[in-house]
Enzyme design. Sequence first.
Site, PDB file in Angstrom:
ATOM      1  N   CYS A 171       0.828  -1.208   0.000  1.00 18.73           N
ATOM      2  CA  CYS A 171       0.000   0.000   0.000  1.00 18.73           C
ATOM      3  C   CYS A 171       0.865   1.262   0.000  1.00 18.73           C
ATOM      4  O   CYS A 171       2.080   1.203   0.092  1.00 18.73           O
ATOM      5  CB  CYS A 171      -0.917  -0.009   1.213  1.00 18.73           C
ATOM      6  SG  CYS A 171      -0.029   0.022   2.779  1.00 18.73           S
ATOM      7  N   ARG A 205      13.082  -4.620   5.444  1.00 18.58           N
ATOM      8  CA  ARG A 205      13.726  -4.333   4.151  1.00 18.58           C
ATOM      9  C   ARG A 205      15.243  -4.310   4.165  1.00 18.58           C
ATOM     10  O   ARG A 205      15.862  -3.947   3.171  1.00 18.58           O
ATOM     11  CB  ARG A 205      13.156  -3.050   3.548  1.00 18.58           C
ATOM     12  CG  ARG A 205      11.964  -3.427   2.679  1.00 18.58           C
ATOM     13  CD  ARG A 205      11.476  -2.440   1.652  1.00 18.58           C
ATOM     14  NE  ARG A 205      12.346  -1.546   0.992  1.00 18.58           N
ATOM     15  CZ  ARG A 205      12.631  -1.592  -0.308  1.00 18.58           C
ATOM     16  NH1 ARG A 205      12.159  -2.548  -1.058  1.00 18.58           N
ATOM     17  NH2 ARG A 205      13.400  -0.672  -0.849  1.00 18.58           N
ATOM     18  N   HIS A 233       5.245   6.199  -2.974  1.00 16.65           N
ATOM     19  CA  HIS A 233       6.547   6.747  -3.386  1.00 16.65           C
ATOM     20  C   HIS A 233       6.383   8.192  -3.836  1.00 16.65           C
ATOM     21  O   HIS A 233       7.154   9.065  -3.470  1.00 16.65           O
ATOM     22  CB  HIS A 233       7.142   5.951  -4.562  1.00 16.65           C
ATOM     23  CG  HIS A 233       7.277   4.487  -4.306  1.00 16.65           C
ATOM     24  ND1 HIS A 233       7.012   3.547  -5.271  1.00 16.65           N
ATOM     25  CD2 HIS A 233       7.631   3.798  -3.196  1.00 16.65           C
ATOM     26  CE1 HIS A 233       7.222   2.337  -4.759  1.00 16.65           C
ATOM     27  NE2 HIS A 233       7.586   2.468  -3.511  1.00 16.65           N
TER      28      HIS A 233
END
Lengths: 514, 489
Positions: B65, B99, B198
């Site tokens: 999302c 990540r 982003h």
Amino acid sequence: MQEVEKIVNGKDLFKRPEYQDVLANKKQFESSMLAINPAKVEEIAEWTKTWDYREKNLARESITVNPAKACQPLGAVMVALGFEGTMPYVHGSHGCVAYFRSYFTKHFKEPTPCVSDSMTEDAAVFGGLVNMKEGLKNCAAVYKPKMIAVSTTCMAEVIGDDLMAFIIAAKEEDKGEFLPAEYPIPFAHTPSFVGSHITGYDNMMHGIMSQLTEGNKGETKQRINIIPGFETYIGSLRSVKSIVEAFGTDYIMLGDHSDQWDMPAGNYEMFSGGTKLDDAKDCINSSATISLQKYSTSKTMKMVEKRWKHAGGHSNPIGLKGTDEFVMKLAELTGTEVPQKLKTERGRLVDAMQDSYPYMHGKKFAIWGDPDFLLGLVSFLLEMGAEPTHVLCHNAPNGWEAEMRALLDTSPAKDSLNVWAGKDLWHMRSLLFTEPVDFMIGNSYGKELMRDTGTPLIYIGFPIFDRHHLHRYSISGYDGALNLLTWITNKVLDQLDEDTKQIATTDYFFDLVR
Amino acid sequence: MGPETLEAKQKAAIEEILKAYPEKAAKNREKHLGVGSPNDENQKTCGDVRSNKKTVPGVMSQRGCAYAGSKGVVWGPVKDMIHISHGPIGCGQYSRAGRRNYYIGVTGVDTFVTMNFCSDFQENNIVFGGDKKLGLCIDEIETLFPLNNGITVQSECPIGLIGDDINAVAKTKAKEIGKTIVPVNCEGFRGVSQSLGHHIANDAVRDYIFEGDLSHIDISDVTPTEYDVAIIGDYNIGGDTWSSRILLEEMGLRVVAQWSGDATMKEMALTPKVKLNLLHCYRSMNYISRHMEKEFGIPWIEYNFFGPSQTIKSLRKIASFFDETIQAKCEEVIAKYQPMIDAVIAKYKPRLEGKQVMLFVGGLRPRHVIGAYEDLGMEVIGTGYEFAHDDDYKRTKEEIFRSTVIYDDVNEYELEAFVKKLQPDLVASGIKEKYVFQKMGLPYRQMHSWDYSGPYHGYDGFAIFAQDMDLAINSPVWAHSKAPWEKEG
């Protein structure tokens, strides 16, 4: 530069001088405040270890730092995957589902099926009916599950979607082509801003149980339902089943995800094992229901006791005493004597405990996790004479703190044993610096506490991302208690070796026989 | 198998896959599946697939999302800031430390990347709003983490829905504490994937780093030079930026900033003064690179540091922006690493030649890693993105060299079906898919996080990449899937 005969990854690569230069070069562009220099960093780092910092830290009311809890739908997904051919369906944006799937997958190293209906801005304005109608249909067509278990995200809850009306509408929409009227689509409201993942477990279990059993009340059968709760140890589910089976009684485990998250290699099937839907529909006719996790099933068990009027109640089979109580409950409910197999298993466990107790006795532990897990583990630590100095439960429901306190008060060391309800792991960091312990017991988030405070970590809990296969073992039953004993004792021995291995200085105590 | 047969097989696979869907969903998915080829006349995308559209409801998409795009990708790795997951507890917890954005610093004291800060919304915050709580969170952060250089507020779903004004809170509190506070309206329901996150995050960089009050950030000690560059869109997964940066420094450039892996606010503040922006992940940071071009006149170029062929091409392209000294040094760097690369290829190519790969990742990897596989003699026969736009697929077209099945936002059912029908030797995708394919006995590499190895960027990274692909494909464990008592066939 890499050498072809010995290619190394980042762990060793970045230690090389050329990379140390890169990192040193970078430093000149990094620091943005004149105040931040190595001495200042050192000063603040030291301050975070003090009582002064601890007081400020514990006074925190608003920001949560490094929590030890997750949100409701995660628990709902676990419940769904414990039923035969059931697809967990999350009504909301697909981002949440990506997270639930990743989280479980990283813990179990197993695939975790779950769909969402991918709500976006327009659903936020107009509601998620269109997504639900289409989503249920697509899910049924593509994955052909036997049941779809719907839970919600905070998005759906904030906009107030009416799940029951939506599901009925979805069934009417395609005239039964994909979703016949009798197709089971239980649901639960699982807002993320209420409770934690164990609340979601409870809500979804309640949703599935109440819907599947509706209208199925008939003759009572001599049979026991077992609800495992938010149990991440696959081996525990199997241990519990083997104990119940030893009594030769008929039973149903409600929400049995042990095969789903422990699939053999070979052919991949999306769904594996789980409670048979026919059993789940009939479980209302069992004579008793035992929940193994009181705080993860409070709403469900209220229904079982009030509406189904089942005997049973709660029993937490972790540790010796916990397992004894579970076994005695089964003996009572079945009217059977405790089987020899279990007597032998118990004897072996006690034998092992008597062999190992000197290494656990008096050792101080910090431990965190879910409320029922903690009651079981702490009970076992006390049975071994250990001292659970800090017991931290971030998602402690009402009543838990008092129950844990009462348990700790049975210890001779009770005055130095502390319960920390509603606190997080940054609180724990302060506790460990100011009132240190010998060992920590907890999930992977503890490794940062281990790095910062130097306290050795024994990996027991959820989630465990950075160690392999622990979840395949049991922590319940006599065999589970033996696993706990083995893991904890051997960590104590590892540490003893670590502390005494210096040649010609401390290694007089580096004993070969313990 | 000739290319014609493969192409026919790929097209047949798509046709068959679509049959499982109800009519409306099939119609939708048909637009996102195609077979791309270098001779493809369609210039707009690859395989004529459409992208950046809503996911079909009820299927197992691998998408994330907007919050994941902003907090998880762009802002989260900025190490000297504290990123508040504003809303309920889940989002921050699930995205914590997932990540592998490597960094150097004293975590909890002057750096905060692997920590999880959350306002932990309760029901009353939903009913009465959470603005007041946010203000208190910021106060507590200032007390307990005084060396933070700034704060970002990453909105989870409820924030936008209940109409909280985090922008106003940020403005007031920033004045009060004298540091930057960046409100990011990246609620998860916005857009169709992490991609919009982003973009929103890039806009926040523009508004609060470039155009905001950065009086607490001192950049006066850095004097600009002719050779200053910034690395944009490298998240330092497993140390990728470091193994990239070393090459740029060796060729005489000065890397003054890297975003956002191992980044600090000061580096970001220095960026508008560089001579060239080097963009690795086009999808996540093209917006801010374009902005810097327009506002500060800084050119940007895309580069690809996966595999020696692409690395050499990229190094030369970067050098071409500078004078002959740099260009000469660039050739020296290429020459210096060539023997090592030759040795790596000589060692691994014989073990990997002809092996077929199917990819499904995000960002830039579905196209950027194709060359690295080819350098090892491997062939990519299928690729696709979780959250790409048409321009990503257009760029993909330039990378493929044979008929390749292209799948946009491929879901679990489709990917499994493609793999079963096309039978690659390796699947390279994300964590959620990993064990599905491993259970089938298929070699697999997790290409979001390099499967806890890496770095994969640069020359040193390629050696690790080659070793990892060999490890995956040639491991003896895959031979154990079938028991000895099972019949052949």
